[in-house]
Write a protein that holds these residues in place. Sequence first.
Motif, mmCIF file in Angstrom:
data_model
loop_
_atom_site.group_PDB
_atom_site.id
_atom_site.type_symbol
_atom_site.label_atom_id
_atom_site.label_comp_id
_atom_site.label_asym_id
_atom_site.label_seq_id
_atom_site.Cartn_x
_atom_site.Cartn_y
_atom_site.Cartn_z
ATOM 1 N N VAL A 56 0.861 -1.285 0.013
ATOM 2 C CA VAL A 56 0.020 0.015 0.128
ATOM 3 C C VAL A 56 0.990 1.358 -0.016
ATOM 4 N N LEU A 57 0.363 2.181 -0.662
ATOM 5 C CA LEU A 57 0.890 3.520 -0.916
ATOM 6 C C LEU A 57 -0.127 4.539 -0.517
ATOM 7 N N ALA A 58 -0.064 5.205 0.614
ATOM 8 C CA ALA A 58 -1.096 6.239 1.090
ATOM 9 C C ALA A 58 -1.130 7.537 0.756
ATOM 10 N N ILE A 59 -1.579 8.343 0.080
ATOM 11 C CA ILE A 59 -1.420 9.888 -0.430
ATOM 12 C C ILE A 59 -2.513 10.664 0.074
ATOM 13 N N ALA A 60 -2.198 11.572 1.058
ATOM 14 C CA ALA A 60 -3.265 12.536 1.364
ATOM 15 C C ALA A 60 -3.512 13.859 0.463
ATOM 16 N N GLY A 61 -4.758 13.993 0.031
ATOM 17 C CA GLY A 61 -4.991 15.099 -0.811
ATOM 18 C C GLY A 61 -6.580 15.335 -1.050
ATOM 19 N N ASP A 62 -6.943 16.181 -2.011
ATOM 20 C CA ASP A 62 -8.171 16.712 -2.247
ATOM 21 C C ASP A 62 -8.543 16.279 -3.719
ATOM 22 N N VAL A 63 -9.370 15.480 -4.110
ATOM 23 C CA VAL A 63 -9.830 15.163 -5.236
ATOM 24 C C VAL A 63 -10.087 16.201 -5.978
ATOM 25 N N ALA A 64 -10.599 17.467 -5.507
ATOM 26 C CA ALA A 64 -11.149 18.555 -6.297
ATOM 27 C C ALA A 64 -10.051 19.502 -6.543
ATOM 28 N N ARG A 65 -8.709 19.256 -6.127
ATOM 29 C CA ARG A 65 -7.470 19.960 -6.244
ATOM 30 C C ARG A 65 -6.646 19.343 -7.458
ATOM 31 N N GLU A 66 -6.695 19.748 -8.553
ATOM 32 C CA GLU A 66 -5.981 19.394 -9.924
ATOM 33 C C GLU A 66 -4.511 18.814 -9.614
ATOM 34 N N GLU A 67 -3.768 19.867 -8.861
ATOM 35 C CA GLU A 67 -2.320 19.499 -8.459
ATOM 36 C C GLU A 67 -2.437 18.130 -7.572
ATOM 37 N N ASP A 68 -3.294 18.060 -6.737
ATOM 38 C CA ASP A 68 -3.385 17.067 -5.909
ATOM 39 C C ASP A 68 -3.426 15.810 -6.667
ATOM 40 N N LEU A 114 -18.058 15.657 -8.916
ATOM 41 C CA LEU A 114 -17.998 15.395 -10.214
ATOM 42 C C LEU A 114 -16.627 15.926 -10.629
ATOM 43 N N ARG A 115 -16.354 17.132 -10.305
ATOM 44 C CA ARG A 115 -14.874 17.550 -10.756
ATOM 45 C C ARG A 115 -13.867 16.671 -10.340
ATOM 46 N N GLY A 116 -13.988 16.167 -9.102
ATOM 47 C CA GLY A 116 -12.780 15.061 -8.523
ATOM 48 C C GLY A 116 -12.939 13.863 -9.447
ATOM 49 N N THR A 117 -14.254 13.525 -9.589
ATOM 50 C CA THR A 117 -14.264 12.268 -10.732
ATOM 51 C C THR A 117 -13.610 12.491 -11.956
ATOM 52 N N PHE A 118 -14.069 13.560 -12.671
ATOM 53 C CA PHE A 118 -13.359 14.039 -13.962
ATOM 54 C C PHE A 118 -11.896 14.173 -13.697
ATOM 55 N N LEU A 119 -11.291 14.606 -12.623
ATOM 56 C CA LEU A 119 -9.941 14.675 -12.642
ATOM 57 C C LEU A 119 -9.246 13.574 -12.526
#
Length: 237
Positions: A56-68, A114-119
């Motif tokens: 497992v590799l765990a990464i914290a971030g926000d799906v709505a942020r393109e850079e994340d 929706l944006r997060g799923t798209f990204l």
Amino acid sequence: MSIKDRVAVITGAGRGIGRATAERFAREGASLVLFSRTPEHLDETRALVERQGGRVLAIAGDVAREEDVEHLFQQARAHYGRVDILINSAGIVAVRSFREMDTATWDRVLAVNLRGTFLCCREAFRLMAEQGQGVIINISSLSGVKGVEKFPGLSAYNVSKAGVASLTEILALEGKAHNIRVCAVSPGAVDTDMLRQAAPHLKPGMSAQDMAEILLFLADDSGRLLSGTNLEIYSNA
């Protein structure tokens, strides 16, 4: 194919359906990349997977942020060399009557769901097209299905989930040329914290573990004929 030794990115992995899916996929021998906004929840899921011997590799971030999201897939590729499966499980809900709906709340729900799923789909699609194969599974909802009973206060959520289902349909079409399967699952009441927040009066008809079994079926070779499907689950308690 089975998912043994396949690389699966799971968003919303800190709890609920995402966590249950991470545990189930780990038992099948998948290599996991877990993504969540809340580091403490993410650490709990990682510990559960590691206790089962999972990679497992765990990464914290926000799906709505393109850079994340870009960072997520860069790290997945750097760590494992490929991405075979994407489970888009991250989601939020806000209960607010439409008369009282503020723009910030509307935008945040659409941004995550929706944006997060798209990204995430876009980054996975690009990698999978290079590889010549892949599976993307998006979590929609009966709330986004036409003709199904709706509940007051969920306008932003309903619209976001209808968008996820529509995105899935067009990605399945475009994915054919690259051997990329894309499906959606639209469950009803699943026993999660989100359900208790959105509709505490509803009695869940299925557990997060039930959902994980369905996602496993779709992700491995058993679901090979179901690209473009939006699997509507009308579970009863």
